[in-house]
Design a protein around this motif. Sequence first.
Motif, short mmCIF file in Angstrom:
data_model
loop_
_atom_site.label_atom_id
_atom_site.label_comp_id
_atom_site.label_asym_id
_atom_site.label_seq_id
_atom_site.Cartn_x
_atom_site.Cartn_y
_atom_site.Cartn_z
N ILE A 70 -32.60 -32.56 28.02
CA ILE A 70 -31.10 -32.36 28.27
C ILE A 70 -31.13 -31.25 29.53
N GLU A 71 -30.72 -31.42 30.39
CA GLU A 71 -30.71 -30.60 31.58
C GLU A 71 -29.45 -29.93 31.64
N ASP A 72 -29.43 -28.71 30.86
CA ASP A 72 -28.28 -27.86 30.61
C ASP A 72 -28.27 -26.50 31.10
N SER A 83 -32.28 -23.35 39.84
CA SER A 83 -31.70 -24.41 40.10
C SER A 83 -32.32 -25.70 39.54
N TYR A 84 -31.42 -26.79 39.66
CA TYR A 84 -31.95 -27.91 38.97
C TYR A 84 -33.33 -28.19 39.29
N VAL A 85 -33.69 -28.31 40.83
CA VAL A 85 -34.80 -28.80 41.27
C VAL A 85 -36.00 -28.02 40.54
N ALA A 142 -18.84 -41.79 38.94
CA ALA A 142 -19.14 -40.55 38.90
C ALA A 142 -18.95 -40.21 37.45
N LYS A 143 -19.38 -38.83 36.99
CA LYS A 143 -19.06 -38.51 35.52
C LYS A 143 -17.72 -38.48 35.16
N ARG A 144 -16.67 -38.31 36.10
CA ARG A 144 -15.44 -38.16 35.88
C ARG A 144 -14.56 -39.31 35.62
N SER A 186 -26.65 -27.70 40.24
CA SER A 186 -26.69 -29.07 39.79
C SER A 186 -27.28 -30.05 40.56
N ALA A 187 -27.57 -31.24 40.03
CA ALA A 187 -28.00 -32.31 40.87
C ALA A 187 -27.03 -32.64 41.83
N PRO A 188 -27.58 -33.28 43.05
CA PRO A 188 -26.93 -33.72 44.27
C PRO A 188 -26.24 -35.23 43.78
N THR A 199 -42.28 -41.47 30.80
CA THR A 199 -41.07 -41.17 31.68
C THR A 199 -40.24 -40.43 30.81
N ARG A 200 -38.91 -40.25 31.66
CA ARG A 200 -37.88 -39.38 30.84
C ARG A 200 -36.51 -39.72 31.44
N PHE A 201 -35.44 -39.72 30.55
CA PHE A 201 -34.10 -39.86 31.16
C PHE A 201 -33.49 -38.34 30.95
N ALA A 202 -33.12 -37.83 31.98
CA ALA A 202 -32.67 -36.41 32.02
C ALA A 202 -31.21 -36.14 32.41
N PRO A 203 -30.29 -36.42 31.28
CA PRO A 203 -28.85 -36.16 31.79
C PRO A 203 -28.44 -34.56 31.52
N SER A 204 -27.54 -34.33 32.69
CA SER A 204 -26.81 -33.12 32.50
C SER A 204 -25.58 -33.21 31.56
N PRO A 205 -25.73 -32.56 30.34
CA PRO A 205 -24.34 -32.72 29.66
C PRO A 205 -23.02 -32.37 30.13
N ASP A 251 -29.76 -41.75 44.44
CA ASP A 251 -28.83 -40.37 45.19
C ASP A 251 -29.81 -39.11 44.81
N LEU A 252 -30.90 -39.17 44.26
CA LEU A 252 -31.55 -38.03 43.97
C LEU A 252 -32.99 -38.15 44.85
N PHE A 253 -32.97 -39.20 45.71
CA PHE A 253 -34.11 -39.38 46.36
C PHE A 253 -34.29 -37.97 47.50
N ILE A 255 -38.23 -41.66 36.88
CA ILE A 255 -37.09 -42.61 37.07
C ILE A 255 -35.87 -42.23 37.10
N ARG A 256 -35.25 -42.44 38.18
CA ARG A 256 -33.95 -41.88 38.39
C ARG A 256 -33.02 -42.52 39.72
N GLY A 257 -31.87 -42.38 39.55
CA GLY A 257 -31.03 -42.83 40.59
C GLY A 257 -31.41 -42.78 42.04
N1 GLU Z 1 -29.94 -33.98 35.62
C1 GLU Z 1 -29.81 -34.83 36.51
C2 GLU Z 1 -28.69 -35.66 36.77
O1 GLU Z 1 -27.80 -35.47 35.61
C3 GLU Z 1 -31.14 -35.93 36.61
C4 GLU Z 1 -32.23 -35.19 37.13
C5 GLU Z 1 -33.44 -36.23 37.30
O2 GLU Z 1 -33.80 -37.20 36.95
O3 GLU Z 1 -34.42 -35.72 38.25
O4 GLU Z 1 -28.31 -36.05 37.71
#
Ligand code: GLU
Length: 281
Positions: free
Chosen positions: A41-43, A195-197, A254-256, A110-112, A5-11, A217-219, A213-215
């Motif tokens: 890193i999803e940049d 696009s992110y997708v 949220a990020k902010r 970017s991701a929704p 699995t992975r954790f894929a944050p956007s910086p 909100d990305l379903f 594995i992700r939140g």
């Molecule tokens: N990069 C996405 C975000 O920051 C997450 C992508 C994913 O886990 O599929 O929300």
Amino acid sequence: MIFTTRFAPSPTGPLHLGHAYSALLAYDMARAAQGRFLLRIEDTDTARARAHWETQIYDDLAWLGLAWETPVLRQSEHLERYNAELMTLAARGLIYPCSCRRSDIRAALSAPQEGVARAPVYPGTCRGRDMSSRKPGDALRLDMARALDAVADRLPLTFVDTGSVQPGEHTITAQQLVTHTGDPVLGRKEIETVSYVMAAVIDDARQDITTVIRGADLFDTTPLQVLLQVLLKLPTPAYHHHRLIRDEHGKRLAKRDDARAIATYREQGATRADIRKWVGL
Ligand code: GLU
């Protein structure tokens, strides 16, 4: 197959408690399965990604006690690869250039996020335009009707969710993709990005991810990602959409929202055990 699995944050901002939960859950699940935990890193959204946020991601995750394999995949280093995949879809007649409004094109990069309205389904104004008519600045959209034709023998599509929010096998019908996804933006040529997708689907396959594995909100992005996997002949991993961490008013973080940034808690003297407790792990 090794559980991976992975954790894929956007910086694009500080990681907050919601990210901590996602990363810790993925790490714990990988350990429990004696599997692999990767950081990506999803940049690709180069207008918003910042080096200092990326540095802080590494610091925050190390402070949380996580360890990940190196080298870390940084998507900005692989834009040609994503673009090449996009061009294979174009060569199959599945992509068209679009010069319509920029707002929904921006949103697609970017991701929704929960609570942020998705752009309405694109009405198809530029559909039917040929790739040879592409002008600088045009976005590239998937022609959903043609894409569905191309995967007709695989419909309805399916994926399995192992999370507790929407567990079980999910069926994705052609109608659902036409109504909810429409013709999504997959790329924007002039800044050489996708696009992110699209980038996520390509890398999930390349990194042999068995469970995403992700939140939760990305379903809603999952049906399009599964369609892209079938179009690009990539395997569909299992998905594990998890609950969201909310503030005391029930709002998703949220990020902010710097007050709940992991770095802020760290500076205030919290321990990693505190963070685990607060997110319910
Ligand atoms: N990069 C996405 C975000 O920051 C997450 C992508 C994913 O886990 O599929 O929300």
